[in-house]
Design an enzyme around this catalytic site. Structure first.
Site, PDB file in Angstrom:
ATOM      1  N   GLN A 116      -4.495 -11.575  -7.579  1.00 14.41           N
ATOM      2  CA  GLN A 116      -5.117 -10.258  -7.594  1.00 14.41           C
ATOM      3  C   GLN A 116      -5.482  -9.804  -9.006  1.00 14.41           C
ATOM      4  OE1 GLN A 116      -2.324  -7.732  -5.506  1.00 14.41           O
ATOM      5  NE2 GLN A 116      -2.706  -8.730  -3.542  1.00 14.41           N
ATOM      6  N   HIS A 180      -0.314  -7.404  -7.448  1.00 13.96           N
ATOM      7  CA  HIS A 180       0.024  -5.991  -7.649  1.00 13.96           C
ATOM      8  C   HIS A 180      -0.031  -5.553  -9.115  1.00 13.96           C
ATOM      9  CE1 HIS A 180       2.302  -5.452  -3.559  1.00 13.96           C
ATOM     10  NE2 HIS A 180       1.157  -6.121  -3.436  1.00 13.96           N
ATOM     11  N   GLU A 276      -0.791   4.660   1.541  1.00 15.17           N
ATOM     12  CA  GLU A 276      -0.533   6.078   1.282  1.00 15.17           C
ATOM     13  C   GLU A 276      -1.660   6.758   0.521  1.00 15.17           C
ATOM     14  OE1 GLU A 276       4.358   5.722   0.900  1.00 15.17           O
ATOM     15  OE2 GLU A 276       3.176   6.470  -0.791  1.00 15.17           O
ATOM     16  N   TYR A 286       7.877   8.726  -5.863  1.00 17.34           N
ATOM     17  CA  TYR A 286       7.138   8.513  -4.616  1.00 17.34           C
ATOM     18  C   TYR A 286       7.765   7.450  -3.710  1.00 17.34           C
ATOM     19  CZ  TYR A 286       4.069  12.036  -6.251  1.00 17.34           C
ATOM     20  OH  TYR A 286       3.605  13.264  -6.664  1.00 17.34           O
ATOM     21  N   TYR A 297       5.528  -8.229   5.551  1.00 20.99           N
ATOM     22  CA  TYR A 297       4.466  -8.989   6.198  1.00 20.99           C
ATOM     23  C   TYR A 297       5.041  -9.943   7.248  1.00 20.99           C
ATOM     24  CZ  TYR A 297       1.491  -7.213   2.477  1.00 20.99           C
ATOM     25  OH  TYR A 297       0.806  -6.383   1.634  1.00 20.99           O
TER      26      TYR A 297
END
Length: 403
Positions: A116, A180, A276, A286, A297
């Site tokens: 990513q 991430h 979210e 949070y 997953y």
């Protein structure tokens, strides 16, 4: 609602006609999400998920300006109406409003584009017209791993290169993973920069989202020189980094400033379920990975299997199943009045642009745009003309505006 659908190639458009039958009018207000959730978790309050649908009444269209980009990730609007776009592989280009794609801009530092990673979010200095300063996030390769970094540079007058490029912030610690990174950058009204980071996904790094002495899983607030911004909530707190603004985040890929209130909003990826939307407040926690509306997953439950805990913020809204929310923007234009102050989300696995209607910081309506395009929408912004512009992983740049 019936749409007139046309084949889409560069320059073609998808015309959306707001003809609503009596049967469809009767169904108005039903949630747009009809698929089964991944869990039976109960929301904390009414309207936190699967809110009723809304329908844009103004005729609008989505037009493909180009299909020639290479995995675009971020988009920003230049003063002359052109766009500067980052591509995951490590290139940055200028694209005209007619869809003409320029050559790669020189001077971009090396990225690790595995997984990513890559060249990520981008934003312009509010005084760009005078100083031509550009800020961007990227996955920086280091000897001991990779991390989310922020760099700045001056775009040359001819738009062909970045000058005096400098890395101003690194979200340490580095980690030998490729997932991430977060990677959005956004200017606040006070001239400071908000930066989002991810917690790097793996079980070993997840707890760092709750660690105030880590740059992972956070929203960061820094100056344009990369220093902690004055007034940050953890300045002077022992064991806490002064650049932190909020924490307990999984992978924030959407940052936007509400044009009315000045509040910072974000979207972040949940695991399997639990994407979210949050209104980010300084110093708040949070919750990830302690609380979540998602599961692993693999189907296994996460942690202590709790969705609410004192001292941890609830999302304003969550999705189950996920839509994979990436770049976001508030609509402040005049082309389509009913979109005013709505939040627009580019969704990847959802393959649509999500319109969110807010009232008193609560979600009161949801609509899905361009859902027939089968595109992974990566980022979205508003142009000077009051239209929305969105890029997709498949290389397209869309203009979405009044028909």
């Amino acid at each position: 609602m019936k749409f007139a659908i046309h084949a889409l190639v560069a320059g073609a458009s998808l015309a959306l006609a707001p003809s609503v039958s009596i049967a469809q009018q009767a169904a108005a207000g039903s949630p747009v999400e009809t698929k089964k959730a991944n869990s039976e978790y109960k929301s904390a309050f009414a309207g936190q998920t699967r809110i009723g649908s809304v329908v844009t009444k103004t005729p609008y269209e989505g037009k493909v300006l180009t299909s020639s980009l290479e995995r675009p990730w971020g988009i920003a609007v230049l003063p002359d109406g052109k766009f500067i776009v980052t591509e995951k592989g490590g290139t940055m280009r200028i694209v005209t409003a007619a869809g003409e794609v320029g050559k790669p801009i020189d001077g971009v530092p090396k990225v690790n584009s595995d997984g990513q990673g890559g060249l990520l979010g981008i934003t312009l200095d509010p005084a760009f017209a005078q100083n031509r300063m550009v800020y961007w996030a990227f996955s920086e390769p280091l000897a001991d791993g990779n991390l989310t970094a922020v760099a700045k540079g001056k775009l040359s007058a001819d738009g062909t290169k970045l000058e005096n490029v400098k890395v101003i912030y690194q979200a340490t610690p580095a980690y030998k993973g490729t997932l991430h990174y977060g990677g959005r950058v956004k200017f606040a009204k006070d001239g400071n920069l908000f930066v989002s980071t991810g917690e790097r996904s793996d079980l070993v790094t997840r707890p760092q989202a709750q660690d105030l002495n880590s740059g992972l899983g956070k929203v960061i607030r820094i100056t344009t020189d990369g220093k902690p911004a004055k007034g940050n909530p953890f300045i002077g707190k022992e064991g806490a980094r002064p650049e932190l603004y909020s924490y307990g985040h999984r992978n924030v890929q959407g940052l936007a400033i509400n044009p009315v209130t000045g509040d910072l909003w974000e979207t972040e990826f949940g695991p399997r379920g639990g994407d979210e939307i949050n209104r980010v407040q300084p110093g708040k926690n949070y919750g990830w990975p302690t609380i979540t509306y998602g599961i692993e997953y693999s189907g296994k439950q996460i942690g202590d299997v709790i969705q609410q805990k004192e001292g941890m913020e609830q999302p304003v809204y969550y999705y189950d199943p996920v839509i994979s929310p990436s770049g976001i923007t508030f609509y402040d234009g005049k082309q389509i009045a009913e979109w005013k102050d709505n939040l627009f989300i580019s969704s990847l696995s959802g393959m649509h642009v999500c319109r969110i209607v807010l009232k008193d910081n609560k979600v009161v309506g949801e609509e899905r745009l361009l859902s027939g395009e089968n595109q992974r929408f990566r980022d979205i912004t508003e142009g000077h003309d009051g239209a929305l512009y969105a890029v997709t992983d498949q290389g397209r740049l869309y203009k979405i505006g009044k028909k």
